[in-house]
Scaffold this motif. Structure first.
Motif, short mmCIF file in Angstrom:
data_model
loop_
_atom_site.label_atom_id
_atom_site.label_comp_id
_atom_site.label_asym_id
_atom_site.label_seq_id
_atom_site.Cartn_x
_atom_site.Cartn_y
_atom_site.Cartn_z
N GLN A 341 0.85 -1.19 0.00
CA GLN A 341 0.00 0.00 0.00
C GLN A 341 0.89 1.25 0.00
N GLN A 342 0.52 2.23 -0.80
CA GLN A 342 1.26 3.49 -0.90
C GLN A 342 2.77 3.23 -1.02
N ASN A 345 5.83 5.53 -0.15
CA ASN A 345 6.27 5.73 1.23
C ASN A 345 7.53 4.92 1.54
N GLY A 468 -0.34 4.14 5.97
CA GLY A 468 -0.92 3.66 4.72
C GLY A 468 -1.48 2.27 4.80
N SER A 474 -5.62 5.88 2.32
CA SER A 474 -6.24 6.73 1.31
C SER A 474 -7.35 5.98 0.59
N GLU A 478 -4.79 3.52 -5.64
CA GLU A 478 -3.35 3.44 -5.39
C GLU A 478 -2.58 3.81 -6.67
#
Length: 561
Positions: A341-342, A345, A468, A474, A478
């Motif tokens: 995820q994300q 980062n 995240g 969010s 993605e």
């Protein structure tokens, strides 16, 4: 004389008064702090509560300088002012030809050492055309099945000048011999080759599970390398005792520190039991640490590791050569902290982890690419990971001062605390009979599993925030980043190359060399020369593994709960 005694007594009174004053101030501060609110999270690092404030009361005054025993502040007196850490990127995918192209790209971009990632069949000692390799060839690393592949992997790369690290364990001695034979083919004297083969089998039984042979024969092979390399390849690091995979499996920082060092002590003891002088092989031992997210804990872990190793080597094992006291190590940012995820980062996570490794005094560093949790890294993401190290080295000013966190109340206290926790775990390991009984009974594996389960529970209960993943999530779609996918073409190419290699070699010589290897394995001869002869005759990885396995047997993991 009387005046000097009075001066000393006054100095003692002044010191005691200063300590009492400081203790009173800290207690008053704590009373004020406790009246205030706290954020609704646990203030912990990997396993212990972190105090809100550290002072001189939490540390033991100790004047140390870099490059001097016990090396808490670093093994080199000039730190990075004399030489920067080696910048490595762990790379390997598909065929030797494809990975060779990636290596040349990395070297052209300023990388200063190579680090080989092997595919899963190679890690387990299987050839690319073995039935068990189907569907896995080149997928998670490069496929190396014989000297022919190793020659192609380093074609155009001078093995007398480049330092190479190879992450291989169960069949490590075989891949090392392939590398030696490839150097010979280039005309490079073996005494000139530089690098490291991981070769740490104890942590495989403990955490990663890439083994070939039972524990005792596997340890024999490692000591054979200690003995042979001390004479023939004096610049080669014969083992990289790895905490990385122990930590990735779920260990705490203290467990990574203790279990890794305990493995190292076991290797030293086996070398001494062989009759080797500890100073003949200990200077070529190296270590490999995982650099996790808790910034200060990772810095303290590396400082404590150097100190523990130096003291045990000198005081417990009687090493006289200062090089035997020095812990040299490679570090890698924590793959287990990367998130699907994300994924952008991950660049930030890796940068902070790299900073911790450098502040902890690593001699070599790999920075993970942002997309490694999704697939093999692309050329672009590898370049960003390498640039992360270069920005740290050339723009931040961090390398200008040696051990800049030395003297920090928190870092010094945490260094001492991690050392105490490691020593307590050493005592527990001794009580169960050592590392090998700890593996055979599953004691070490259970300790890691319990820690991993606790960490997962903390994430699920939101006691530990993963940005995240369980917070700051969010709702937007993605970001899609390009991924490197390895198709079946690599396997098809490997099979064709192996068929051509088998057709062109001397089969009678292959049989003769394998027979001699089996005979050496049944006795007490050092097997390195016999494996090297097999490599020179283009015996394959699995052929050599099978010859040894016919004598040693295969490892079967004990069932434990």
């Amino acid at each position: 004389m009387m005046a000097s005694v009075q001066d000393f007594e006054q100095a003692v009174r002044d010191r005691d008064e200063e300590i009492a004053r400081l203790r009173a101030e800290v207690e008053a501060w704590r009373r004020r702090f406790d009246k205030g609110g706290k954020r609704d999270i646990a203030f912990v690092n990997s396993e212990r509560e972190v105090e809100p404030l550290y002072t001189a009361l939490d540390t033991q005054p100790d004047v140390e300088v870099p490059g001097a025993f016990p090396f808490t502040r670093g093994i080199h007196p000039t730190g990075y002012r004399g030489k920067l850490w080696t910048m490595r990127q762990f790379a390997g995918f598909g065929t030797a030809r494809e990975t060779n192209e990636r290596y040349k790209f990395l070297l052209s971009q300023g990388q200063t050492g190579l680090s080989v990632a092997f595919d899963f069949p190679t890690l387990m000692g299987y050839d690319s055309d073995h039935p068990r390799s189907e569907g896995e060839v080149g997928k998670c690393g490069v496929a190396i099945s014989s000297l022919a592949d190793m020659e192609e992997l380093f074609a155009g790369i001078p093995l007398g000048q480049v330092s190479t690290s190879m992450t291989i364990n169960g069949p490590a001695i075989i891949l090392f011999c392939f590398y030696c034979a490839a150097a010979e083919k280039q005309g490079v004297p073996l005494e000139q080759i530089q690098g490291t083969v991981q070769n740490d089998i104890l942590k495989e039984y403990m955490a990663q599970h890439a083994w070939c042979f039972p524990i005792e024969p596997a340890l024999r092979l490692i000591v054979d390398m200690f003995e042979w390399c001390a004479t023939h390849t004096p610049k080669w690091n014969t083992i990289s005792i790895s905490g990385y995979h122990i930590r990735e499996a779920g260990a705490t920082a203290a467990q990574e520190l203790a279990f890794t060092l305990a493995d190292g002590f076991t290797y030293v003891e086996r070398g001494i039991a062989r009759g080797l002088d500890v100073d003949d092989f200990a200077p070529r031992l190296s270590f490999f640490w995982d650099i996790h997210n808790d910034f200060f804990e990772e810095v303290a872990k590396l400082r404590a590791a150097r100190r523990i190793w130096a003291r045990h080597m000198k005081e417990r094992y009687g090493a006289r050569d200062p090089r035997s006291w020095v812990m040299r190590f490679h570090s890698q940012t924590a793959g287990v902290t990367l998130t699907a995820q994300q994924p952008m980062n991950n660049i930030v996570r890796v940068a902070y982890q790299a900073l911790a490794a450098v502040l902890g005094g690593t001699q070599s560093l790999h920075t993970n690419s942002m997309d490694e949790t999704l697939a093999l890294p692309t050329e672009h993401s590898v370049e960003v990971a390498l640039r992360t190290q270069q920005v740290l080295a050339y723009e931040t000013g961090v390398p200008n001062v040696i051990d800049p966190l030395g003297g920090s109340y928190y870092v010094e206290a945490l260094t001492d605390q991690l050392e105490r926790e490691a020593e307590d775990l050493f005592r527990q390991i001794d009580e169960i009979g050592g590392v090998v009984p700890g593996l055979e009974t599953g004691w070490l594996q259970r300790k890691i599993n319990e820690s991993a389960a606790r960490q997962q529970w903390e994430i699920e209960q939101h006691r530990k925030v993963i940005v995240g993943v369980n917070d700051f999530v969010s709702d937007e779609q993605e970001l899609q980043i390009p991924l490197l996918r390895i198709g079946q073409e690599a396997e098809e190419e490997q099979r064709a190359k192996m068929a051509a290699m088998r057709a062109g070699r001397d089969d009678a010589l292959v049989r003769q060399r394998l027979d001699r290897l089996r005979e050496a394995a049944r006795g007490s001869d050092n097997v390195v020369p016999f494996i090297l002869d097999c490599a020179r005759a283009y015996c394959t990885l699995y052929e050599i593994r099978a010859a040894l396995e016919s004598v040693f047997g295969a490892y079967r993991e004990p069932v434990f709960f």
